[in-house]
Structures are given as structure tokens and as C-alpha cells.
Motif scaffolding. Structure first.
Motif, short mmCIF file in Angstrom:
data_model
loop_
_atom_site.label_atom_id
_atom_site.label_comp_id
_atom_site.label_asym_id
_atom_site.label_seq_id
_atom_site.Cartn_x
_atom_site.Cartn_y
_atom_site.Cartn_z
N GLN A 90 0.81 -1.22 0.00
CA GLN A 90 0.00 0.00 0.00
C GLN A 90 0.85 1.28 0.00
O GLN A 90 0.57 2.20 -0.76
N SER A 94 -6.68 5.18 3.85
CA SER A 94 -6.18 3.83 3.56
C SER A 94 -6.75 2.86 4.57
O SER A 94 -6.64 3.06 5.77
N ASN A 100 -6.96 -1.37 5.41
CA ASN A 100 -6.55 -2.75 5.06
C ASN A 100 -7.24 -3.74 5.98
O ASN A 100 -7.45 -3.43 7.15
N ILE A 118 -6.34 -0.45 10.04
CA ILE A 118 -6.00 -1.86 9.78
C ILE A 118 -6.92 -2.74 10.62
O ILE A 118 -7.11 -2.48 11.82
N LYS A 160 -3.81 -10.08 1.80
CA LYS A 160 -4.21 -8.78 2.35
C LYS A 160 -5.08 -7.99 1.37
O LYS A 160 -4.82 -7.99 0.18
N ARG A 161 -6.08 -7.33 1.91
CA ARG A 161 -6.90 -6.42 1.12
C ARG A 161 -6.52 -4.99 1.48
O ARG A 161 -6.45 -4.68 2.68
N ALA A 162 -6.28 -4.17 0.48
CA ALA A 162 -5.99 -2.76 0.75
C ALA A 162 -6.92 -1.91 -0.10
O ALA A 162 -6.94 -2.01 -1.32
N ASP A 210 -7.95 2.01 -0.91
CA ASP A 210 -7.46 3.37 -0.73
C ASP A 210 -8.33 4.33 -1.52
O ASP A 210 -8.73 4.02 -2.64
N ASP A 232 0.57 -11.05 1.11
CA ASP A 232 1.48 -10.10 1.74
C ASP A 232 2.94 -10.54 1.66
O ASP A 232 3.83 -9.77 1.30
#
Ligand code: NAD
Length: 493
Positions: free
Chosen positions: A298, A321, A323, A374, A384-386, A388, A410
Motif C-alpha cells: 500500500q 487507507s 486494510n 488496519i 491482504k486487502r488494501a 485506498d 502479503d
């Protein structure tokens, strides 16, 4: 530039080049002077046998790195429901990146660019030649660790079982006060003793590794720790805290041991291991440091996106942001004291971009609204999902909002970056500019870190493009190639 001595065919012991650095120095009144400064850059050409010691060897990153290198070394292929796979280093700047090194005139007129792999500019280690060992608070062997992490395909892990199961982490320095309480169920492999005794035990492990290798690097890829505050301001504060057996984070003990053994210590997590007293100790003892916090997903995207938006003249006004992740890192970060370290590390990455444009960001104007959230969601594991949202002010106060959604394993992002910082950290420790080695901080590794530590705390580069350009130009200058000024004036562009 003199490149006569950089002829790789004749295998010189030292690759030596003279490079003329150009920059412009401004005075407060806006007047300026163009400077030309000649430097000699020397690089020892012999690539040493390297021992890499991971703190957190049995974690998702540690176990994935070891298994990935074994798969490369033994050319292991594996099957998943999408077919047969072969190992690659995608995501590694050193192993897969190229850079424009010059132009070629075409026989029929015209020109074309010439590119070279980054790893071939100077002699660098082959990652599969490293010995990888290290410490973990869990004594599970690396076969068990790979199974626990759910990162690599089971077919690959099973094929590597005989090699992986022989690798068992050494006993670790550990202080539970600094990581989340939810980590206690994996603690069965720790060093006992006072601060001084534990540092001595870690030093002995490093010395053992030195006996089998010509050079050693220690890389922290263990859990994110809580900040230690107030900071240890001087060497005396640090030494007193060690001697009085003050409760110190494990990372400080590993780092002090690495400094005393004069081996490079890289910090892949956000905690403030490099206190002023630790930096001063490294300077005094000839230690080398690089950090902090792998810049893998990210934040890396954010520093590329802000290059694009601010570079295009748009005023980024808000970045939010979010996650969620379900691996052990996410579990540890679900405790607020550890999350706060991550939040600090993720927050400063736009400072130089804002500083660099007074039209968009006047000194008395507002900064960017920037927040980072987070959440720990076990179901998604290492994937992982991010999410933004970038909102920028555009012409006549309109608003442009770009939303991104990234899904990625990740550790498969982090491991190539770990390889890069080791390959280049090792190379930079063989280099001298005008007879002086780099240090105590290897600032040129900033490209790989979310919150880069430098030898000038007031001067930190976060921009993706500038970090890449700095590192590539250093490598070119050291290998006798002129870093291109990109004007193309000689080519009737
Ligand atoms: P992980 O939790 O899977 O692995 C950490 C390992 O460290 C565990 O095996 C744990 O047992 C071990 N450990 C904890 N304290 C220790 C100590 N004192 N000494 C030795 N070992 C210890 O986490 P991970 O996903 O491998 O990530 C490692 C670190 O890298 C985390 O701090 C994370 O925030 C940081 N990081 C990861 C990424 C990424 O994966 N993309 C990006 C940036 C930073």
C-alpha cells in the motif's frame, strides 16, 4: 568519467571509477551556483559467501523466503489447480529490474535505448548462494512454519519437506511487553538471561554464522513491536539501560549485538529500534543499519500514486487507507500498542512530496488529510486487502477521486524486497566513495522502506521515482556508466 578499470573481463579486485557529480546550490536570496564535484567510487569486486540471519525465521516472510530460495536452488516445479509453476523472482528490483544505461545508434540512422539488468551493473550475490538461518520464539521447523503460514502451495511445500524440516530456528531474545499478548501461544524457544547475557548469546550465534560465511547480515522480520519511549538519546543511556536490565524491546538487543559484531542490521518492521543512542553506537563501533518497515504494498503504491498526482499538478487533499488481513502479522497488529507503530510508519510517506510543491501546499496552507486503518480478519489469511481513496482538488476547485482495491499475498510481496535489501546492502557495504565507506545508515536502501532512516534525519526521500533514480544512478556511477540527464539534446528528439 574514467571507466578503464571497470572492465569486468579482466576481473579487477576493485571496480574503480571517477564520477563527476552535478548539483545546484541555492542561497536564501534565491541566487545559486552550479557545482561539479569529482568523486572516486570503489567497489570490491569479490562477492563474499553470505550468511543471512533472520529474526523471525519461522514467520510468514521468513519461511516463504527460505522455501522460495530452495525452490530456485533445486529448480523445483509444483502443481496447483491452474497448472504447473516454476520459481521466479517477480517483484524483485535487483533480480528482475532493468535500467536504461545508454543509447545505440542504428545502422540505418536513428537511435534506440540500451537496457541492462540491475544485478549486472556490479558484481552482486546470487540469492540462492546465501546460507539462511535465524531465530524465532517458536521452535517449529521450517516445514511446519510453511504449513502454518498458508502462503505457498501445499504441493511445493511438500516437495521441499526434507530440506525445510532440517531448518530449526535458534532460540530467540524475547520481551512479551513489546508485542501483542495474542502471540503467547507460539512462544517455546527463548533465550533466558539479563540484557547483557542475551546480547552475548546473540553475538555468539552471529560469530558462529561468521565462521561458515565471509559476511553476515541480520534482518528483522519478526513481529512489529510497540515503540520504546522516551527514546534512548545517547550511548550512555543505551548502555545504562542494558546494564541495569531495564525492560528493552528484543529488537534493541539484536541490533546492539549486530552493531558490536559489525554486521549490517536491517529493520523490516516499523518500531523505533534506531534510537539516537543506537545510531551513535553504530557510528562509534563501525556498525551498519538500514530501515525501517518493508515498503511492499500500500505505501509503495501511495508513493508512486503521489508522484503521479502531485507531479501532474493535482492537489491531493485526502488519502484514506484501509486494510484487512488475516495472517499472524494482522493478529499482532490487532493490539493497539503495535498498530500505533505501523500507523506512524505508514503516515509520513508523503512529507517530502508536500514539501516539494509550495503552489499546491503553501506553508500556511492545509496538509493532506491522511488516515490509516488496519483490521484483523482471519478468514483472508495472508491475502491482504488494501482499499485506498485518493481525493484531489482539480481545476476550479473540482474534485477527482480515485479508489483502488488491491488483493495480494502479503509475504509474496515482501520476500523479493527482503532479497533486494540484502543483495544491495551487501553490495553497498563493499563500496567506498572518496575512500570512505557508507554508514552508519545505508540510506541508499530507502527504496525498500516505508519510513526510511538516513544519515540526515532532516533529509528523507519517500518518492518512488526519486528513490529508484537515486539507487540506479549510484549503481551506474559506480560501474562507470554516465547517469543519463534525459534531455536527449544530442539526438534531435
Ligand atoms: P509473522 O508474524 O508471520 O512472523 C513474525 C515471526 O517473528 C513469527 O514467527 C514470530 O514467532 C517471530 N518472532 C516474534 N518475536 C520474535 C523475537 N523477539 N525474536 C525472534 N522471532 C520473533 O509476520 P510476517 O508476515 O512474516 O511479517 C514480519 C514483519 O514484517 C512484521 O513486523 C510486519 O509488520 C513486517 N512487514 C511485513 C510486510 C509484508 O509482509 N508485506 C510489509 C511491511 C512490514
Amino acid at each position: 568519467m574514467d571507466n578503464s578499470s571497470s572492465d569486468h573481463d579482466s576481473q579487477p579486485e576493485v571496480v574503480s571509477n571517477i564520477f563527476t557529480e552535478r548539483f545546484t546550490e541555492f542561497n536564501d536570496d534565491g541566487t545559486f551556483k552550479n557545482e561539479l564535484v569529482e568523486h572516486t567510487i570503489e567497489t570490491e569486486a569479490t562477492v563474499p559467501k553470505l550468511g543471512l540471519m533472520l529474526v523471525g525465521l519461522g514467520g510468514n516472510n521468513g519461511s516463504t523466503l527460505v522455501a522460495g530460495l530452495l525452490a530456485h536452488k533445486n529448480q523445483v516445479t509444483w502443481e496447483s489447480k491452474t497448472g504447473v509453476h516454476t520459481p521466479n523472482y517477480y517483484g524483485s528490483f535487483t533480480q528482475c529490474g532493468t535500467t536504461k544505461v545508454g543509447i545505440k545508434k542504428l545502422p540505418k540512422g536513428g537511435i534506440k535505448d540500451v537496457y541492462k539488468p540491475v544485478k549486472d551493473l556490479l558484481p552482486t550475490i546470487n540469492p540462492t548462494d546465501m546460507e539462511v538461518t535465524g531465530w524465532d520464539i517458536s521452535k517449529d521447523n521450517l516445514f511446519e512454519a510453511c504449513k502454518r503460514s498458508h502462503v505457498l502451495e501445499p504441493d511445493l511445500v511438500n516437495k521441499l519437506e526434507s530440506d525445510l524440516s532440517q531448518i530449526v530456528p535458534m532460540k530467540a531474545a524475547f520481551n512479551p511487553e513489546y508485542i501483542a499478548a495474542n502471540q503467547s501461544d507460539r512462544v517455546d524457544n527463548i533465550l533466558e538471561g539479563t540484557n547483557e547475557e542475551v546480547i552475548e548469546l546473540i553475538r555468539a550465534d552471529i560469530r558462529n554464522c561468521k565462521e561458515r560465511n565471509e559476511k553476515v547480515i541480520v534482518l528483522w522480520t519478526a513481529n512489529t513491536e510497540m515503540y520504546l519511549l522516551p527514546e534512548l538519546e545517547t550511548i550512555e543511556d543505551l548502555e545504562k539501560a542494558i546494564k541495569d536490565n531495564v525492560s528493552l524491546p528484543a529488537s534493541v538487543l539484536y541490533c546492539v549485538a549486530a552493531i558490536k559484531e559489525q554486521v549490517l542490521y536491517l529493520n523490516g518492521s516499523p518500531q523505533n529500534t534506531f534510537h539516537p543512542g543506537v545510531l551513535a553506537l553504530a557510528e562509534k563501533e563501525g556498525g551498519l543499519l538500514g530501515g525501517n518497515d518493508f515498503k511492499s504494498g500500500q505505501t509503495r503504491f501511495k508513493t508512486a500514486m503521489s508522484d503521479f498526482l502531485i507531479g501532474a499538478g493535482l492537489r491531493i487533499s485526502s488519502i484514506v487507507s484501509y486494510n484487512h488481513l488475516g495472517n499472524n502479522d494482522g493478529k499482532n497488529l490487532s493490539e493497539d500498542k503495535c498498530f500505533q507503530s505501523k500507523k506512524i510508519s505508514k503516515s509520513g510517506c508523503l512529507d517530502d512530496a508536500i514539501e516539494g510543491n509550495e503552489i499546491l501546499y503553501p506553508r500556511d496552507g492545509k496538509d493532506i488529510d491522511h488516515d490509516v486503518i488496519i483490521r484483523y480478519i482471519p478468514f483472508v489469511g495472508d491475502s491482504k486487502r488494501a482499499l485506498d481513496e485518493y481525493s484531489s482538488k482539480i481545476f476550479m476547485d473540482g474534485v477527482n477521486t480515485i479508489s483502488t482495491y488491491n488483493i495480494c499475498e502479503d509475504s509474496l510481496l515482501a520476500v523479493p524486497i527482503m532479497i533486494d535489501m540484502v543483495v544491495l546492502g551487501e553490495l553497498f557495504s563493499r563500496m567506498k566513495v572518496d575512500g570512505k565507506a557508507f554508514g552508519p545508515v545505508l540510506s541508499y536502501l530507502s527504496f525498500f522502506f516505508k519510513a526510511p532512516s538516513t544519515n540526515h534525519p532532516e533529509y528523507v526521500i519517500n518518492s518512488f521515482n526519486r528513490q529508484r533514480e537515486t539507487i540506479v544512478n549510484l549503481l551506474k556511477a559506480a560501474s562507470g556508466i554516465t547517469p543519463d540527464d534525459a534531455t536527449l539534446l544530442s539526438f534531435n528528439y
